[in-house]
Design a protein around this motif. Sequence first.
Motif, PDB file in Angstrom:
ATOM      1  N   PHE A   3       1.570 -23.795  13.933  1.00 37.55           N
ATOM      2  CA  PHE A   3       1.845 -22.363  13.797  1.00 37.55           C
ATOM      3  C   PHE A   3       1.380 -21.838  12.447  1.00 37.55           C
ATOM      4  O   PHE A   3       0.845 -20.728  12.349  1.00 37.55           O
ATOM      5  CB  PHE A   3       3.342 -22.108  13.976  1.00 37.55           C
ATOM      6  CG  PHE A   3       3.734 -20.668  13.799  1.00 37.55           C
ATOM      7  CD1 PHE A   3       3.483 -19.736  14.791  1.00 37.55           C
ATOM      8  CD2 PHE A   3       4.344 -20.235  12.629  1.00 37.55           C
ATOM      9  CE1 PHE A   3       3.833 -18.397  14.628  1.00 37.55           C
ATOM     10  CE2 PHE A   3       4.702 -18.910  12.451  1.00 37.55           C
ATOM     11  CZ  PHE A   3       4.441 -17.992  13.459  1.00 37.55           C
ATOM     12  N   GLN A   4       1.565 -22.627  11.408  1.00 37.57           N
ATOM     13  CA  GLN A   4       1.197 -22.180  10.076  1.00 37.57           C
ATOM     14  C   GLN A   4      -0.318 -22.164   9.857  1.00 37.57           C
ATOM     15  O   GLN A   4      -0.822 -21.411   9.023  1.00 37.57           O
ATOM     16  CB  GLN A   4       1.872 -23.067   9.032  1.00 37.57           C
ATOM     17  CG  GLN A   4       3.397 -22.944   9.070  1.00 37.57           C
ATOM     18  CD  GLN A   4       4.078 -23.751   8.000  1.00 37.57           C
ATOM     19  OE1 GLN A   4       3.899 -23.493   6.810  1.00 37.57           O
ATOM     20  NE2 GLN A   4       4.860 -24.739   8.391  1.00 37.57           N
ATOM     21  N   GLN A   5      -1.036 -22.972  10.622  1.00 38.51           N
ATOM     22  CA  GLN A   5      -2.480 -23.059  10.440  1.00 38.51           C
ATOM     23  C   GLN A   5      -3.258 -22.085  11.315  1.00 38.51           C
ATOM     24  O   GLN A   5      -4.363 -21.678  10.962  1.00 38.51           O
ATOM     25  CB  GLN A   5      -2.957 -24.491  10.725  1.00 38.51           C
ATOM     26  CG  GLN A   5      -2.509 -25.507   9.686  1.00 38.51           C
ATOM     27  CD  GLN A   5      -2.970 -26.906  10.005  1.00 38.51           C
ATOM     28  OE1 GLN A   5      -3.208 -27.254  11.174  1.00 38.51           O
ATOM     29  NE2 GLN A   5      -3.099 -27.749   8.985  1.00 38.51           N
ATOM     30  N   THR A  49       4.132 -12.659   9.531  1.00 39.40           N
ATOM     31  CA  THR A  49       4.337 -12.039   8.212  1.00 39.40           C
ATOM     32  C   THR A  49       4.187 -10.521   8.253  1.00 39.40           C
ATOM     33  O   THR A  49       4.672  -9.827   7.349  1.00 39.40           O
ATOM     34  CB  THR A  49       3.349 -12.620   7.177  1.00 39.40           C
ATOM     35  OG1 THR A  49       2.006 -12.459   7.655  1.00 39.40           O
ATOM     36  CG2 THR A  49       3.620 -14.093   6.932  1.00 39.40           C
ATOM     37  N   ALA A  66       8.921 -23.880  11.070  1.00 42.24           N
ATOM     38  CA  ALA A  66       7.720 -23.699  11.892  1.00 42.24           C
ATOM     39  C   ALA A  66       6.879 -24.964  11.873  1.00 42.24           C
ATOM     40  O   ALA A  66       6.908 -25.739  10.912  1.00 42.24           O
ATOM     41  CB  ALA A  66       6.904 -22.515  11.382  1.00 42.24           C
ATOM     42  N   SER A  67       6.141 -25.150  12.943  1.00 38.40           N
ATOM     43  CA  SER A  67       5.256 -26.308  13.030  1.00 38.40           C
ATOM     44  C   SER A  67       4.028 -26.094  12.160  1.00 38.40           C
ATOM     45  O   SER A  67       3.687 -24.958  11.800  1.00 38.40           O
ATOM     46  CB  SER A  67       4.827 -26.536  14.476  1.00 38.40           C
ATOM     47  OG  SER A  67       4.006 -25.462  14.919  1.00 38.40           O
ATOM     48  N   LEU A  68       3.354 -27.177  11.847  1.00 41.18           N
ATOM     49  CA  LEU A  68       2.114 -27.087  11.078  1.00 41.18           C
ATOM     50  C   LEU A  68       1.074 -26.305  11.871  1.00 41.18           C
ATOM     51  O   LEU A  68       0.305 -25.524  11.297  1.00 41.18           O
ATOM     52  CB  LEU A  68       1.597 -28.494  10.759  1.00 41.18           C
ATOM     53  CG  LEU A  68       0.345 -28.564   9.880  1.00 41.18           C
ATOM     54  CD1 LEU A  68       0.597 -27.927   8.527  1.00 41.18           C
ATOM     55  CD2 LEU A  68      -0.098 -30.014   9.722  1.00 41.18           C
ATOM     56  N   PRO A 106       9.256 -20.954   3.977  1.00 38.13           N
ATOM     57  CA  PRO A 106       9.228 -21.536   5.317  1.00 38.13           C
ATOM     58  C   PRO A 106       9.145 -23.059   5.266  1.00 38.13           C
ATOM     59  O   PRO A 106       8.453 -23.621   4.406  1.00 38.13           O
ATOM     60  CB  PRO A 106       7.949 -20.936   5.924  1.00 38.13           C
ATOM     61  CG  PRO A 106       7.747 -19.662   5.186  1.00 38.13           C
ATOM     62  CD  PRO A 106       8.202 -19.939   3.781  1.00 38.13           C
ATOM     63  N   ARG A 107       9.850 -23.699   6.154  1.00 41.40           N
ATOM     64  CA  ARG A 107       9.880 -25.154   6.185  1.00 41.40           C
ATOM     65  C   ARG A 107       8.989 -25.670   7.318  1.00 41.40           C
ATOM     66  O   ARG A 107       9.170 -25.297   8.481  1.00 41.40           O
ATOM     67  CB  ARG A 107      11.311 -25.652   6.362  1.00 41.40           C
ATOM     68  CG  ARG A 107      12.182 -25.241   5.178  1.00 41.40           C
ATOM     69  CD  ARG A 107      13.602 -25.743   5.282  1.00 41.40           C
ATOM     70  NE  ARG A 107      14.380 -25.312   4.126  1.00 41.40           N
ATOM     71  CZ  ARG A 107      15.681 -25.551   3.970  1.00 41.40           C
ATOM     72  NH1 ARG A 107      16.350 -26.229   4.899  1.00 41.40           N
ATOM     73  NH2 ARG A 107      16.310 -25.120   2.882  1.00 41.40           N
ATOM     74  N   SER A 108       8.050 -26.502   6.947  1.00 43.20           N
ATOM     75  CA  SER A 108       7.117 -27.065   7.927  1.00 43.20           C
ATOM     76  C   SER A 108       7.689 -28.361   8.483  1.00 43.20           C
ATOM     77  O   SER A 108       8.180 -29.206   7.722  1.00 43.20           O
ATOM     78  CB  SER A 108       5.764 -27.321   7.260  1.00 43.20           C
ATOM     79  OG  SER A 108       4.877 -27.920   8.164  1.00 43.20           O
ATOM     80  N   GLY A 120      -0.873 -17.243  14.164  1.00 44.99           N
ATOM     81  CA  GLY A 120       0.476 -17.762  13.980  1.00 44.99           C
ATOM     82  C   GLY A 120       1.191 -17.070  12.842  1.00 44.99           C
ATOM     83  O   GLY A 120       1.629 -15.918  12.947  1.00 44.99           O
ATOM     84  N   MET A 121       1.290 -17.752  11.699  1.00 37.79           N
ATOM     85  CA  MET A 121       2.020 -17.203  10.557  1.00 37.79           C
ATOM     86  C   MET A 121       1.524 -15.830  10.109  1.00 37.79           C
ATOM     87  O   MET A 121       2.347 -14.943   9.787  1.00 37.79           O
ATOM     88  CB  MET A 121       1.984 -18.201   9.399  1.00 37.79           C
ATOM     89  CG  MET A 121       2.883 -17.817   8.239  1.00 37.79           C
ATOM     90  SD  MET A 121       4.664 -17.845   8.668  1.00 37.79           S
ATOM     91  CE  MET A 121       4.992 -19.602   8.500  1.00 37.79           C
TER      92      MET A 121
END
Length: 297
Positions: A168-170, A179, A164-166, A189-191, A174-175
């Motif tokens: 999306f995680q922020q 979840t 996932a992109s940064l 998860p790999r950023s 998104g994340m």
Amino acid sequence: MTRHRAPNYAVAALVMLVGLAAGCGNSPKTIVVGSMNSTEQILLGEIVAQHLEHRLGRKVDRRPNLGGTPNAFQAIQNGEISLYPEYAGSIVTEILKEQPAADASLIFERAKGEIKRLAQADLLNPLGMDNSFVAVIRADDSRASKVSTLSEAAEASEGWILGASLEFQQLADGMPALTQYKLPMKAAPRSMDGDLLFGALEQAAVTMIVVRATDGVLTQKNWKTLRDDRNRFVPKQACLLVQQNLLMTQPGVRQALEELSGKFTSEKMRQLNALVDLGHLQPKDVAASFLAQAGLK
């Protein structure tokens, strides 16, 4: 005997300057079309700019690569740009900082009402496509025949490796939204940069990625999108956010912009993005072709 006065050139020049100044004062203010940092945004901005130039018969300025929603919104508030493509869902989550309704029409109405109050700007009717997040796996993944939704992916016996992109995680939508499905994970998860996601999936460095639904790479048959069957991802209807002052002072602008409402679908936007990202065509050429095919030239 009649006496002829010599012409007063100084007075004549002054009159001409006054006339020119008055003419300049009546000239409409330059329209500046902004866009954020993505192929889709640059394409939409170029389509809007070309369409306005056709309808108004004059040059329109472009201001691409403004960053994300907060930066673009600040630019329209400050008067640096006249309008830009925005997503109703992003207005609610990133500007209003609210948990949006699940219904796209309610999200649009909330965004439209608040943006008028906050920025003296109008959110015009949706362009037609939804740029929400979507989970993607490889079409040849051994689980692909049994997994079509995120709920089904949650039932997989083998854990997933998520890329996932940064961004999306922020993002709050998104994340945290993903979840809620409680997907079994084989690793953390790999950023990574958004441009690297499909490559990582192709090389099996990850087994699932999250991208935008209108990503041009999704036109390829290598991938399978998983339906967000619980509607956890916020709908992201694309609209045009326009300064009210522009709409009130420049006749023809609203009518021209409203001609674009409903002219796009998510599939069509995907194809347009692919022409740039995969076909390596120039956005201005793709925009001109789209307007011609849509009967807007």
